[in-house]
Enzyme design. Sequence first.
Site, short mmCIF file in Angstrom:
data_model
loop_
_atom_site.label_atom_id
_atom_site.label_comp_id
_atom_site.label_asym_id
_atom_site.label_seq_id
_atom_site.Cartn_x
_atom_site.Cartn_y
_atom_site.Cartn_z
N ILE A 88 1.18 -7.48 -5.15
CA ILE A 88 2.48 -7.39 -4.50
C ILE A 88 2.40 -7.73 -3.03
CG2 ILE A 88 3.69 -5.83 -6.06
CD1 ILE A 88 2.68 -3.49 -4.47
N GLY A 91 -1.90 -9.45 3.23
CA GLY A 91 -1.63 -9.65 4.65
C GLY A 91 -2.77 -9.16 5.47
N GLY A 92 -2.46 -8.89 6.72
CA GLY A 92 -3.48 -8.41 7.62
C GLY A 92 -4.17 -7.17 7.09
N MET A 93 -3.43 -6.40 6.33
CA MET A 93 -3.96 -5.17 5.81
C MET A 93 -4.96 -5.35 4.68
SD MET A 93 -2.67 -2.23 6.86
CE MET A 93 -3.09 -1.45 5.31
N GLY A 94 -4.81 -6.42 3.94
CA GLY A 94 -5.61 -6.59 2.75
C GLY A 94 -4.68 -6.90 1.61
N LYS A 113 -4.16 -0.32 -2.78
CA LYS A 113 -4.47 -1.14 -1.61
C LYS A 113 -5.98 -1.24 -1.47
CE LYS A 113 -1.58 -2.28 1.35
NZ LYS A 113 -0.44 -2.32 2.19
N ASP A 206 0.29 -0.51 13.07
CA ASP A 206 0.77 -1.75 12.47
C ASP A 206 2.21 -1.58 12.01
OD1 ASP A 206 0.56 -4.41 11.72
OD2 ASP A 206 -0.28 -3.95 9.74
#
Lengths: 918, 188
Positions: A88, A91-94, A113, A206
């Site tokens: 889903i 991004g920068g987060m993973g 995540k 973030d």
Amino acid sequence: MSTLTPEQWQSLSPYLDQALALTGDERATWLASLGEQNPALAAQLGVLLEEHRVLAQEGFLEKGPAALPNAPGLAGQTLGPYTLISQIGQGGMGSAWLAERSDGRFERRVAVKFLNIALMGKGGEERFKREGSILGRLAHEHIAELVDAGVSAAGQPYLVLEYVEGDHIDRYCDERMLDVEARVRLFLDVLVAVAHAHANLIVHRDLKPSNVLVRNDGKVKLLDFGIAKLLEGEGHAGEATVLTVEGGRAMTPEYAAPEQLRGEPVTTATDVYALGVLLYVLLTGQHPAGSGTHTPADLVKAIVDTESPRPSDTVAPTQANAEIATTNATRRATTPEKLRRLLLGDLDTIVAKALKKNPRERYASVTALADDLGRYLRNEPISARPDTFAYRAAKFVRRNRTAVALATLAFAATIAGAAGTTVQARRAREERDFAFRQLSRAEAINDLNTFLLSDAAPSGKPFTVNELLGRAEQIVNLQRGDNASRVELLISIGRQYHSQDEDAKARRVLEEAYQLSRGLSEPSPRAQASCALGSAVARGTDRQRAEVLIQEGLRELPNQPQLTLDRVFCLLRGSEVARGQGASQKAIERAQAAKDLLKSSPLQSEILDLRALMDVAESYRVAGQYRDAIPVFEQASIVMDSLGRGNTETAGTLLNNWALALQLFGRPLEAEKLFRRAIDISSAGQSEEAVSPMLLNNYARTLRDLARLDEAAIYAERAYAKAKQSDARIVLQQSTAMRARIYRDQHDFARASAMFAEVEPMLRRNLPPGHAGFALLASEESLLELERGNLKAALQLANEGLTKLEATVKSGGPSEAMPTLLMRRSDIELRLSHPNEAAADASRAQSLLQTVAQPGTFSGNLGHAYLSWGRALQALGKREEAHAAFRSAAEHLQNAVGPDHPDTRAARQLAQLDTQPR
Amino acid sequence: METTISALMGAAEGGDGAAAEELFGALYSELHRMAKRELARRGTPVSLSATTLLHEAYLDMAARSGPSFPDRARFMGYAARVMRGLIIDHARERHAQKRGGLFEITSLDTESMEAAVDHRELVQMSEALDELGEVEPALAELVDLKFFCGFTFAEIAVLRDVSERTVQRNWEKARIYLHRKIRADLSL
């Protein structure tokens, strides 16, 4: 359907051969008749042939391994009790996955995540779980719940979070056309959640719309506290540890605070800033750094340096943005003018305070921000105070003392100059460039810039730069005041003359600045004056004095932070001077030192960074280190574009130098494009009249290398005519040689021969004895003899060229021409039926080129070397090696000089890549 | 090392298993040296293809070792299989990077992420090819040359001294075998 056994395959194989050799119709007939004799076999073959039809349609295996379809990825895999369903987010987060609890105990959808493996560090799994549990404390109705944390069998840490179905907060507001008040109320829910996290010593770091969701029922949910850094609170030291070492980088630039970009400590104030950005977006529909797409450099600059416009100014309709303004206002259930008035005042002030560059000037806490918004909703006076104009102005002047002085000067001079002088067409671009330079000096004084820009742009009022500088000189002379600032202004004027190629005037003004500076005791103006004069003197005949002045300047400057910019200035001038003297290693060292100094300094100036980059690149180029030069040129060009200076004369120079490096590195196809751009910049929509002869000649050389001889001849002739007109000796010599080479290639031997004869005396005049240019001339002439069929004379000249070059190299000169000279001799030797010698020369050329080549990229030079080598190998009867060489030649040439170049075609043919089916 | 390569090729063709292994090791390190720098480089405007790399490797080794060096067709046959291994290793490595790199904020290189091959699919293909190599080695080698190394039909025809049509026919045969094999595996 099952796989065939080896035995089955072996028995079917010969029949497949037969079948595949037939066309479609023939095949059907053949299969039918086979079916009469052996129905089982025919059936099996029929299945395989049908499969063949399908796979041919799919294009199975046609695209090479890089184009294989992507796998479904992790879908279907399980993590503990969870089964991954679909990705889903990424991004920068993973990456984030939708997952389902699959142990049958109870059904629940969650978001999984995956976190960076590097995060694990020492202590591994246990520590991760412990810290996960701290995050679990964050139970709040507006924060997505952390359900679980763990490490997969493959060692990948992951978080399991409450799955929130909702919209990004900005989209939610827009779609429902919420008015300003409703938006502020919704935003207050966000603040409550963040304040709760802060109370638990967790900073989000973030915050952005995609992490702030609003469900259909209007409930706000914050996501992604997963990368939060646990703040070390009093008495908790050692217990609350840093969760992620990557945290500093795991952010979204659009919502990053200045301190994050500067790599400074991240605190709760960082979240206050991000919330300020979010509020700005919710209120105005635009990002505080302005609308439209940003390059990362622009964005970073805006975040760190530029005060954002007030929200009320952003939504105010202008001619240019009328449509956007109306759309944004409609989404807020109002008109642009009403929206502007709503934001004017308190909301402007609140947003400005949240967005302060200095964390300590922001709201002290999220709660304080929430309090002020609450007061606004209740129509009570807010706590934040707007900045006064005087405050802003004072702050600006402190920051840009010199810049203001210069801009004011330019401003005065521009008004004076506007009076009545006429402008020559070719000056227009210089004036524009001058305006850009002014712009870079005083970036923040917007109305001054606007004035300079609109006035000095090509369509603006006429004045010449020389006029302007002359008046500036007068004003400086009339000025009373301290000599230090007079020295600085004189240096600035002298540098302007210098960049306008008014060498004599530059020397005069800078000499004056230098003499005046001797009476001063401050190191800064003293050193600047020596170095500026040094660079001006280097253009004349007194090269030794230039170096002395640079060294004198550098000695004046101890390594102190407040003198950093002066040191950078002197190092860059020193690099320029060293380049002029052929001391290319010293040039590289100085430019690099300047670059490093800027990097380590707290002063941030992209303009200076750019200049240092350009000097580093150019120094590498002059040293013949193209492999090092090219990426730096590229980097400089990106910075140039991101600063909006992609169309200035400086950009043209950069492009020319970059293209030259590519050209000499054997990549003319790329060089051609850059030269073309440089010419377009110089011509500024007019004729190519104003383009410098050096650039024209460089372009001619590239066209010649691409075998576009007719065009090459036109440009070389124009370069020659212009050089003659302006008495530019070096270009005259180069364009004469270029014309000779082109006419030789066009088989106009008489003309070529006459022109080569002209080149020799020019070389004697322009170059010191023993220069590599003499060797190259002999080599060029050897090719002429080769073309004419005088093989003996050709070999003699080729030998002469190599002997001269070896002598040059022995005395420390550049060796980069060696492969070219060897290749040419190889071609001549081959024609003389000396294949062994030819192979040896070509092989040596190839290995010399390989040592400087950029691994994995093509090069026209290498292509030609392989071609020569291949021909020699062929003559030696080494068919296999020859083919391999031709194959290589074909690929290098195809990419470097294009598929239609005669040499590319020859190589392809020799490599039998173009053969027809037998 | 070049003379060892020709000696090893001889021994390997004589059925010496250890020699075959050593040959692959030697070729691997040589090609790895050339290919690694190549495959590792992304973002350069145009990079050399595997085909050219193989040719340059051959030329390099042949030039250094003299006339005893094995013919090009044989060399390419071995080298292409080694190249297949290299490409698969590379895909695996990328896969690992892709996972390790999840947290990099940088927007860079999304393109190469997109283009990244699923290493498992390649491994599957490689296994199927090894099987095909048992039944019809020439077909397997053809796939290595064409699919993994990018040789053209014309080039392979010259290499093997057969007609281009023959090469094409064999290619279709190999495709049928692999498609059937891989599809059967997928439908498990």
